[in-house]
Design a protein around this motif. Sequence first.
Motif, PDB file in Angstrom:
ATOM      1  N   PHE A  53       0.865  -1.176   0.000  1.00 52.02           N
ATOM      2  CA  PHE A  53       0.000   0.000   0.000  1.00 52.02           C
ATOM      3  C   PHE A  53       0.902   1.226   0.000  1.00 52.02           C
ATOM      4  N   GLY A  54       1.014   1.901  -1.155  1.00 53.79           N
ATOM      5  CA  GLY A  54       1.954   3.009  -1.270  1.00 53.79           C
ATOM      6  C   GLY A  54       1.346   4.235  -1.913  1.00 53.79           C
ATOM      7  N   ILE A  55       2.061   5.351  -1.798  1.00 57.30           N
ATOM      8  CA  ILE A  55       1.611   6.618  -2.369  1.00 57.30           C
ATOM      9  C   ILE A  55       2.830   7.425  -2.789  1.00 57.30           C
ATOM     10  N   VAL A  56       2.668   8.214  -3.847  1.00 59.61           N
ATOM     11  CA  VAL A  56       3.724   9.081  -4.364  1.00 59.61           C
ATOM     12  C   VAL A  56       3.175  10.502  -4.420  1.00 59.61           C
ATOM     13  N   GLU A  57       3.890  11.456  -3.815  1.00 57.87           N
ATOM     14  CA  GLU A  57       3.526  12.870  -3.881  1.00 57.87           C
ATOM     15  C   GLU A  57       4.355  13.543  -4.965  1.00 57.87           C
ATOM     16  N   LEU A  58       3.701  14.322  -5.816  1.00 56.29           N
ATOM     17  CA  LEU A  58       4.388  15.024  -6.893  1.00 56.29           C
ATOM     18  C   LEU A  58       4.423  16.521  -6.602  1.00 56.29           C
ATOM     19  N   VAL A  59       5.545  17.156  -6.949  1.00 57.81           N
ATOM     20  CA  VAL A  59       5.756  18.564  -6.620  1.00 57.81           C
ATOM     21  C   VAL A  59       6.320  19.311  -7.824  1.00 57.81           C
ATOM     22  N   ARG A  60       6.148  20.624  -7.796  1.00 50.99           N
ATOM     23  CA  ARG A  60       6.834  21.480  -8.766  1.00 50.99           C
ATOM     24  C   ARG A  60       8.259  21.753  -8.304  1.00 50.99           C
ATOM     25  N   SER A  61       8.420  21.847  -7.013  1.00 52.24           N
ATOM     26  CA  SER A  61       9.756  21.999  -6.443  1.00 52.24           C
ATOM     27  C   SER A  61       9.734  21.418  -5.042  1.00 52.24           C
ATOM     28  N   ARG A  62      10.882  20.904  -4.618  1.00 57.04           N
ATOM     29  CA  ARG A  62      10.976  20.335  -3.278  1.00 57.04           C
ATOM     30  C   ARG A  62      11.281  21.398  -2.233  1.00 57.04           C
ATOM     31  N   ASN A  63      11.954  22.449  -2.636  1.00 57.32           N
ATOM     32  CA  ASN A  63      12.305  23.516  -1.702  1.00 57.32           C
ATOM     33  C   ASN A  63      12.181  24.867  -2.407  1.00 57.32           C
TER      34      ASN A  63
END
Length: 389
Positions: A53-63
């Motif tokens: 049971f997993g999930i991936v978060e997507l971002v425009r930038s990490r910082n």
Amino acid sequence: PLACATALATLAVYEDEDLINRAARMGKELTKRLQGLAERHPSVGAVRNIGLFGIVELVRSRNPYTPLAPFNGSSPEMAALGRHFREEGLYTIVRWNNFYTNPPLTITEAEMDEGFAIIEAGLAMTDRAPTARSPTRFNPDRGSRSMKWEPSMATPTTTRLDVPAEVGTITHFIDNKPYDGPTARWGDVTDPALGRVTHRVAFADEALVDQAVAVATRAAVGWRQSSLAVRTRTFFAFHALLEKHRREVAELLTREHGKVLSDAMGEVQRGIEVVEFACGLPQLLKGEFSENVSSEVDSYSIRQPLGVVAGITPFNFPAMVPMWMYPVAIACGNAFVLKPSERVRRGRSPRRRVQCRSRGQGDRRRHPEAPRHRRRQLRRLDAGGPLYL
């Protein structure tokens, strides 16, 4: 009978095919692949899983941490990613700035490789997504098709949370205070993001459940006599304190359940809405009167508290589901015994403290929180039928 037969047949398959142990083994493979995504793709902000049971978060930038889509919304990039998955035959949940990796328990390594190849190709597109500082047009395939990106879709959200350095303890909350008596059994509370134990939670025995129910029974006697005005003021104060501490509750949910902070904040908000409803319950507690329903016969109805009521809540919505129950029950004049999931106990503790402060430390009209227990019987104060836990 049909439902029970189906359940037994399903359990037999779990045992015959050793699916639980298989999920544990394949979960380690899933962990390695998810960590690989985070290392190779800058658009991956975070990954986590428990078994398969997993999930991936997507971002425009990490910082700074900038989600690829806003909470409760979407973006051209996430829409393109979902379309890519479907066109390539990978069917999973794409929601907000997340997508899930929850394969069937029977998946093989070859099938997992095939699925992650599709994911890798999709993340190659999201890696090209514009950041908040470069609002350009997004071309998912660098072809003729283009999608306009709206700057308002990128709202920086800080999700770094302080992690306790030591393992703490979580005990029961009975008679308006933490229980400090002896405890024979304990369970672990694990941070899903870090995979480590952060707290130990106390389990109760039958005698302690009886004690909690006895306290609730005494508290219900006084609380049911409270006027509707007193109950309304209590819940308005409770609502104000919940609003003040909503982020604190959401951060606890993130640490113990694994929800992203934006999702946890949304869950707390939906629970607060029930408290708002409870503030208006006096209007709904009115009885009815009908004159001459028959010759010289009048009919009337009144609404009275039951006494002690109880709720057993799951782990998947540790703040929202209890708040579907106890605000309405208590506003109606009942005492409430809550048995929460042992996996996410602290998500309720701020509300316990908030509720105590809103009623006053010396007020006997309060409700306890019930611990983990075996099947018990609670008697209503009006000598009605039993309520089973």
